[in-house]
Design an enzyme around this catalytic site. Sequence first.
Site, PDB file in Angstrom:
ATOM      1  N   CYS A 176       4.459  -7.228   8.160  1.00 52.70           N
ATOM      2  CA  CYS A 176       6.066  -6.752   8.492  1.00 52.70           C
ATOM      3  C   CYS A 176       5.912  -7.380   9.801  1.00 52.70           C
ATOM      4  O   CYS A 176       4.770  -8.853  10.204  1.00 52.70           O
ATOM      5  CB  CYS A 176       5.139  -5.514   9.741  1.00 52.70           C
ATOM      6  SG  CYS A 176       6.254  -4.738  10.919  1.00 52.70           S
ATOM      7  N   GLU A 204       0.814  -1.198   0.396  1.00 49.29           N
ATOM      8  CA  GLU A 204       0.562  -0.457   0.073  1.00 49.29           C
ATOM      9  C   GLU A 204       0.834   1.515   0.302  1.00 49.29           C
ATOM     10  O   GLU A 204       2.261   1.092   0.389  1.00 49.29           O
ATOM     11  CB  GLU A 204      -1.095  -0.113   1.256  1.00 49.29           C
ATOM     12  CG  GLU A 204      -1.781  -0.793   1.259  1.00 49.29           C
ATOM     13  CD  GLU A 204      -2.406  -1.468   2.633  1.00 49.29           C
ATOM     14  OE1 GLU A 204      -3.002  -0.178   2.921  1.00 49.29           O
ATOM     15  OE2 GLU A 204      -2.825  -1.886   2.868  1.00 49.29           O
ATOM     16  N   CYS A 232       2.701  -5.893  16.010  1.00 50.18           N
ATOM     17  CA  CYS A 232       2.663  -4.392  17.131  1.00 50.18           C
ATOM     18  C   CYS A 232       0.765  -4.930  17.368  1.00 50.18           C
ATOM     19  O   CYS A 232      -0.045  -5.391  16.229  1.00 50.18           O
ATOM     20  CB  CYS A 232       2.370  -3.318  16.759  1.00 50.18           C
ATOM     21  SG  CYS A 232       4.281  -3.392  17.129  1.00 50.18           S
ATOM     22  N   CYS A 274       2.968   8.727   1.746  1.00 47.90           N
ATOM     23  CA  CYS A 274       3.606   7.185   2.585  1.00 47.90           C
ATOM     24  C   CYS A 274       4.076   6.143   2.327  1.00 47.90           C
ATOM     25  O   CYS A 274       2.972   5.565   1.018  1.00 47.90           O
ATOM     26  CB  CYS A 274       2.375   7.318   3.879  1.00 47.90           C
ATOM     27  SG  CYS A 274       1.948   6.100   4.805  1.00 47.90           S
ATOM     28  N   CYS A 296      -1.936  -3.216  14.434  1.00 50.65           N
ATOM     29  CA  CYS A 296      -1.757  -2.282  13.647  1.00 50.65           C
ATOM     30  C   CYS A 296      -2.570  -3.279  12.904  1.00 50.65           C
ATOM     31  O   CYS A 296      -1.981  -5.004  13.080  1.00 50.65           O
ATOM     32  CB  CYS A 296      -0.424  -2.714  13.324  1.00 50.65           C
ATOM     33  SG  CYS A 296       0.473  -1.744  11.672  1.00 50.65           S
ATOM     34  N   CYS A 339      -2.531   2.062   7.791  1.00 50.07           N
ATOM     35  CA  CYS A 339      -1.574   0.714   7.769  1.00 50.07           C
ATOM     36  C   CYS A 339      -1.929  -0.587   7.216  1.00 50.07           C
ATOM     37  O   CYS A 339      -2.492  -0.668   8.297  1.00 50.07           O
ATOM     38  CB  CYS A 339      -0.348   1.022   8.756  1.00 50.07           C
ATOM     39  SG  CYS A 339       0.459   2.228   9.010  1.00 50.07           S
TER      40      CYS A 339
HETATM   41  N1  SAH Z   1       7.147  -0.120  12.191  1.00 50.77           N
HETATM   42  C1  SAH Z   1       6.998   1.047  11.672  1.00 50.77           C
HETATM   43  C2  SAH Z   1       6.621   2.465  10.707  1.00 50.77           C
HETATM   44  C3  SAH Z   1       5.495   1.742  10.590  1.00 50.77           C
HETATM   45  S1  SAH Z   1       3.688   2.160  11.241  1.00 50.77           S
HETATM   46  C4  SAH Z   1       6.813   1.530  13.027  1.00 50.77           C
HETATM   47  O1  SAH Z   1       6.207   1.252  13.407  1.00 50.77           O
HETATM   48  O2  SAH Z   1       6.395   3.267  13.111  1.00 50.77           O
HETATM   49  C5  SAH Z   1       3.687   3.741  11.251  1.00 50.77           C
HETATM   50  C6  SAH Z   1       2.790   4.310  12.065  1.00 50.77           C
HETATM   51  O3  SAH Z   1       1.502   3.886  12.383  1.00 50.77           O
HETATM   52  C7  SAH Z   1       3.699   4.016  13.825  1.00 50.77           C
HETATM   53  O4  SAH Z   1       3.494   5.310  14.824  1.00 50.77           O
HETATM   54  C8  SAH Z   1       2.171   2.185  13.610  1.00 50.77           C
HETATM   55  O5  SAH Z   1       2.702   2.110  14.899  1.00 50.77           O
HETATM   56  C9  SAH Z   1       1.151   3.580  13.277  1.00 50.77           C
HETATM   57  N2  SAH Z   1      -0.148   2.574  13.563  1.00 50.77           N
HETATM   58  C10 SAH Z   1      -0.339   1.512  12.951  1.00 50.77           C
HETATM   59  N3  SAH Z   1      -1.367   0.263  13.314  1.00 50.77           N
HETATM   60  C11 SAH Z   1      -2.258   1.649  13.308  1.00 50.77           C
HETATM   61  C12 SAH Z   1      -3.683   2.221  13.736  1.00 50.77           C
HETATM   62  N4  SAH Z   1      -4.083   0.767  13.737  1.00 50.77           N
HETATM   63  N5  SAH Z   1      -3.588   3.473  14.503  1.00 50.77           N
HETATM   64  C13 SAH Z   1      -3.021   4.617  14.511  1.00 50.77           C
HETATM   65  N6  SAH Z   1      -1.958   4.054  14.188  1.00 50.77           N
HETATM   66  C14 SAH Z   1      -1.600   3.078  13.909  1.00 50.77           C
END
Ligand code: SAH
Length: 347
Positions: free
Chosen positions: A112, A92, A116, A105, A119, A333
């Site tokens: 990944c 994406e 998390c 972006c 995510c 994401c």
């Molecule tokens: N792996 C990297 C970059 C990709 S995620 C990182 O962790 O920073 C980009 C951002 O979106 C990160 O801050 C991540 O924690 C956040 N993110 C992921 N899922 C999300 C969600 N459901 N709502 C809001 N932010 C989210």
Amino acid sequence: MSKVDLMSLTKEELIIFLEEIGEKKFRALQIFQWIHKGVKSFEEMSNLSKNLRQKLSEKAYINQVGIEGKFVSKIDGTTKYLFLLEDGHIIEGVVMSYKHGNTACISSQVGCAMGCSFCASSVKGLERNLKAGEMIAQIHTMEEDFGERISNIVIMGSGEPLHNYKEVINFLRIVNDEDGLNIGNRHITLSTCGLVPEIKDLADLRIPINLAISLHAPNDEIRRKMMPIANKYKIDELIQVCRYYLQQTNRRITFEYALIRDVNDGEDEAYQLSRLLKGLLCHVNLIPVNEVDERSFKKSQHNQIKIFEGILKKHGIEVTIRREMGADINAACGQLRNRHLQEKDRK
Ligand code: SAH
């Protein structure tokens, strides 16, 4: 021998490649410029001899990223793309238009590995790393489709960029090259969940990009519940390496903090966060979490977000609440990709 993807090479690496195939190194600049101007075949490189074009097409290729789907927000024009890679994988990317220009972006991996809990990108784990050229090509494809220049890049799509360190560094070098995309380092933001040794390595390179740290919690106990990486590196180590990054680059650090109802959005957490970041040259980006189908957490209430913000402000911490862009098109994401894969499975 498999063909070399020239879009993933820095100018210096392209010189080496040309010397290896018995060509003059000044050709590297011409080829580099053509590739990053967006030509898709060696045939179009009109200042190269026919022989050289033929030789290049035997030994190398120019990677391309196609558009599998496109979704435009009716609210703010944010455009989300599903990109098709040459091996059939889907990733994406998003373009957001602001007064100061267009921000892209991009994704750094297919899926990944970081896991998390909130995510969507890691629901299916890591499929593979992206090559630098596949990150560059996302931008080419967006510029071509959007019809406007991209002036800012955030590496915040799917994937953990520092888990794909070498290719991401090549990407940064190529994007910043005046004969490449010529985007200034200050217009590039790399977001990481906090891989401490790689942040240290990045700091040592002294590339003055913006670093964003996905912190999301003020203490290890809460962070471990949200982010498996917190079992590997303590918040103290993370803050320490951030100080080092600051020392090396002089760039203010952004901390991202996605607010999840009853998990990390209480007043206690806001006080702890204020103490943690006191005296650090930084900025906190509060993100009302995007709810994800596959996960069961809830967004914080608006007044709770305001209280949280107020406590940080009272302690002199710079803070903003992130505007929600493209709320109607699943801009978080990994969400679009998951939906797309599910639909494909059903067919
Ligand atoms: N792996 C990297 C970059 C990709 S995620 C990182 O962790 O920073 C980009 C951002 O979106 C990160 O801050 C991540 O924690 C956040 N993110 C992921 N899922 C999300 C969600 N459901 N709502 C809001 N932010 C989210």
